[in-house]
Motif scaffolding. Structure first.
Motif, mmCIF file in Angstrom:
data_model
loop_
_atom_site.group_PDB
_atom_site.id
_atom_site.type_symbol
_atom_site.label_atom_id
_atom_site.label_comp_id
_atom_site.label_asym_id
_atom_site.label_seq_id
_atom_site.Cartn_x
_atom_site.Cartn_y
_atom_site.Cartn_z
ATOM 1 N N LYS A 116 -4.633 80.514 58.320
ATOM 2 C CA LYS A 116 -5.141 80.010 59.527
ATOM 3 C C LYS A 116 -4.543 80.821 60.728
ATOM 4 N N TRP A 117 -3.339 81.500 60.619
ATOM 5 C CA TRP A 117 -3.092 82.695 61.819
ATOM 6 C C TRP A 117 -3.911 83.707 61.915
ATOM 7 N N LEU A 118 -4.285 84.177 60.815
ATOM 8 C CA LEU A 118 -5.396 85.411 60.726
ATOM 9 C C LEU A 118 -6.721 85.237 61.213
ATOM 10 N N LYS A 131 3.370 94.290 56.728
ATOM 11 C CA LYS A 131 2.865 94.476 58.135
ATOM 12 C C LYS A 131 2.490 93.287 58.945
ATOM 13 N N CYS A 132 2.823 92.928 60.087
ATOM 14 C CA CYS A 132 2.849 91.662 60.781
ATOM 15 C C CYS A 132 1.239 91.743 61.083
ATOM 16 N N PRO A 133 0.354 90.515 60.749
ATOM 17 C CA PRO A 133 -0.880 90.515 61.187
ATOM 18 C C PRO A 133 -1.229 90.700 62.565
ATOM 19 N N SER A 134 -0.049 90.241 63.435
ATOM 20 C CA SER A 134 -0.261 90.326 64.932
ATOM 21 C C SER A 134 -0.783 91.663 65.420
ATOM 22 N N GLY A 135 -0.285 92.611 64.425
ATOM 23 C CA GLY A 135 -0.721 94.018 65.013
ATOM 24 C C GLY A 135 0.441 94.719 65.738
ATOM 25 N N GLY A 150 7.235 84.740 57.063
ATOM 26 C CA GLY A 150 7.706 84.580 58.219
ATOM 27 C C GLY A 150 7.677 85.728 59.408
ATOM 28 N N CYS A 151 7.187 85.474 60.491
ATOM 29 C CA CYS A 151 7.525 86.358 61.573
ATOM 30 C C CYS A 151 8.475 85.938 62.866
ATOM 31 N N GLY A 152 9.564 86.699 62.672
ATOM 32 C CA GLY A 152 10.686 86.424 63.668
ATOM 33 C C GLY A 152 10.177 86.639 65.043
ATOM 34 N N TYR A 153 9.251 87.689 65.197
ATOM 35 C CA TYR A 153 8.929 87.931 66.586
ATOM 36 C C TYR A 153 8.060 86.912 67.321
ATOM 37 N N TYR A 154 7.155 86.459 66.414
ATOM 38 C CA TYR A 154 6.290 85.249 66.929
ATOM 39 C C TYR A 154 6.760 83.931 66.725
ATOM 40 N N LYS A 155 7.714 83.927 65.874
ATOM 41 C CA LYS A 155 8.360 82.667 65.407
ATOM 42 C C LYS A 155 7.056 81.738 64.586
ATOM 43 N N ASN A 185 4.497 95.787 66.108
ATOM 44 C CA ASN A 185 5.345 96.835 65.424
ATOM 45 C C ASN A 185 6.581 96.422 64.754
ATOM 46 N N HIS A 186 6.176 95.276 63.996
ATOM 47 C CA HIS A 186 7.374 94.749 63.293
ATOM 48 C C HIS A 186 7.142 94.226 61.699
ATOM 49 N N PHE A 187 7.709 93.895 61.124
ATOM 50 C CA PHE A 187 7.651 93.278 59.890
ATOM 51 C C PHE A 187 7.534 91.660 59.547
HETATM 52 ZN ZN LIG Z 1 4.900 89.338 63.563
#
Ligand SMILES: [Zn+2]
Length: 117
Positions: free
Chosen positions: A104-106, A70-74, A89-94, A76-78
């Protein structure tokens, strides 16, 4: 479609019978299961961390090193995870990196949430 754990169902075909079709699907299901079980033998520090923070890491099933969580951003993507290098890697938030970058991101996400309260 595999990301959503859905397999197609048989409706009708002139080329293949329902029985043959289901045999093919069963074979794919079986193969994915075997790959996932192999992947679960390699639990890296990154996978442990994702589990600890309820990001539900799970083997993708297409090879022994690819996982999704689950992406920590909350959003709806992986989050994609590769256990050979222990990178995500999160493709959505690059965003991408190793365990340190995820921590750090968390903490960035957490401090934004705290500010809103
Ligand atoms: Zn993400």
């Amino acid at each position: 479609m595999y990301l959503y754990q859905e397999y197609p169902g048989f409706i009708s075909s002139k080329m293949i019978t329902g029985y043959e079709f289901n045999r093919v699907i069963q074979k794919i299901v079986h193969e994915k299961k075997a790959i996932k079980q192999k992947a679960k033998k390699t639990i890296t520090p990154l996978i442990q961390y994702l589990e600890k923070f309820h990001l539900y890491p799970n083997p993708l099933g297409n090879n022994e090193r690819s996982w999704i969580a689950k992406c920590p951003s909350g959003g709806n993507h992986f989050l994609m995870v590769v256990t050979t290098t222990d990178e995500w890697g999160c493709g959505y938030y690059k965003r991408k990196g190793k365990l340190e970058e995820l921590k750090k991101w968390l903490s960035e996400i957490k401090s934004k949430k705290d500010q809103k309260m």
